[in-house]
Write an enzyme that holds these catalytic residues in place. Sequence first.
Site, short mmCIF file in Angstrom:
data_model
loop_
_atom_site.label_atom_id
_atom_site.label_comp_id
_atom_site.label_asym_id
_atom_site.label_seq_id
_atom_site.Cartn_x
_atom_site.Cartn_y
_atom_site.Cartn_z
N LYS A 105 41.06 47.73 38.03
CA LYS A 105 41.52 48.09 36.68
C LYS A 105 41.99 49.53 36.56
O LYS A 105 42.85 49.84 35.73
CB LYS A 105 40.42 47.81 35.67
N GLU A 150 40.70 47.99 24.24
CA GLU A 150 39.69 46.98 23.93
C GLU A 150 38.95 46.70 25.21
O GLU A 150 39.47 46.88 26.31
CB GLU A 150 40.34 45.70 23.41
N SER A 189 38.64 41.77 44.04
CA SER A 189 39.04 42.62 42.92
C SER A 189 38.03 43.70 42.54
O SER A 189 38.40 44.74 42.01
CB SER A 189 39.34 41.74 41.70
C1 LIG Z 1 38.39 42.46 34.73
C2 LIG Z 1 38.19 41.94 36.10
C3 LIG Z 1 38.84 40.78 36.56
C4 LIG Z 1 39.71 39.92 35.68
O1 LIG Z 1 40.84 40.53 35.17
P1 LIG Z 1 42.31 40.21 35.71
O2 LIG Z 1 43.19 40.88 34.74
O3 LIG Z 1 42.47 38.72 35.71
O4 LIG Z 1 42.41 40.77 37.07
C5 LIG Z 1 38.67 40.39 37.87
N1 LIG Z 1 37.85 41.08 38.71
C6 LIG Z 1 37.19 42.19 38.30
C7 LIG Z 1 36.33 42.89 39.27
C8 LIG Z 1 37.34 42.65 36.98
O5 LIG Z 1 36.67 43.76 36.60
#
Ligand SMILES: *Cc1c(COP(=O)(O)O)cnc(C)c1O
Length: 392
Positions: free
Chosen positions: A90, A112, A378
């Site tokens: 993010k 948000e 992610s």
């Molecule tokens: C917020 C988040 C997501 C989901 O958000 P996307 O916009 O779909 O990427 C996925 N993995 C992690 C670690 C997150 O913090």
Amino acid sequence: MNYKNPDKHGYYGEFGGAFIPEMLYPNVEELQSNYLEIIESESFQKEYQDLLKNYVGRATPLYFAKNLSEKYNTRIYLKREDLNHTGAHKINNAIGQVLLAKRLGKNRIIAETGAGQHGVATATACALLGLECIVYMGEIDIQRQAPNVARMKMLGAEVIPATSGSKTLKDAVNEALRDWINNPSTTHYVIGSVVGPHPFPDLVARFQSIISKEIKEQLLEQTGHENPDYVIACVGGGSNAAGAFYHFVEEENVQLIAAEAGGFGIDSGKSAATTFLGTLGVLHGSKSLVMQTSDGQVIEPHSISAGLDYPGIGPFHANLFTENRAEFFSITDEEALQSAFQLTKIEGVIPALESAHALAVLDKKTFEKDDIVVICLSGRGDKDMETYLKHL
Ligand SMILES: *Cc1c(COP(=O)(O)O)cnc(C)c1O
């Protein structure tokens, strides 16, 4: 079909656009007219890339997971977004948008947040770049996500509770939009995923596209091929998946796989698997697939992972789904937990619960021995330890 770029009105096929109250037109139009010129300029890119490298810690490694590869009899690479500063992808977007806001002459940032991850990333970028930061968060989420609320406060952000409706993410979005209407000239609204009115989906996808740019370079170096056979990513709103797919969507030989949060199961009434359960609708300013009743009331989603607990999906992904360009899997809470425990045990990497949904695809699909499978990890699992301990 051009999957990567929306048309000039922000449409990916039939999805996207900008469905906003008239009072938001000036803010959104200012952004639409200026974002590409600013973010593609040499001086912006110089500042942004320097921060990605020296502050965020990019490039993140592309790690050949030997033990996981042996277990599934294929070649698995993990794109380690968990190693970014603040623990997930993010921050790539938050820093990009705060830099953009500065160049638009804004000194106040609103955002948000649901679980607090996007709030923390935005508060971090604002602390670094010296902008005022206000984060709207559902009152219930504030109680559920105390550590992230503390982080935001320590970073200097003001956290304002959304007390209407279900007191969760969608109510926080409404509060943030109201704030933006009231403060059009001073304020930029940093949206955290590839959702919202045009140009947000494209803007966020461009900032996250660094993920697939690096994958291409790193694969070429490690395997001699710049394209994998598969790219797998989890989808909440869809930003890490958009980033991981971006430079591969026009490459026909690369198969794209998205993992949605199935919750207790698609038919359980407690799910967040939007492509399986959603229908065409408008949510948070764009036309996409939305989980809704027949008369258009948004259905409260459920997922064990806060980051995937969203009743919609970005228009980029809705288009990949309807065009059959990506294959979508629904992963249950239980399957995600087991995949997280497995990765931790055999590779020594504790993934975020969101990322564990992408890993769970390994049990749903068979890959060839020579296939190159890239999974976008992610985020890291520190924030999920309480949930993991309950199920260990
Ligand atoms: C917020 C988040 C997501 C989901 O958000 P996307 O916009 O779909 O990427 C996925 N993995 C992690 C670690 C997150 O913090």
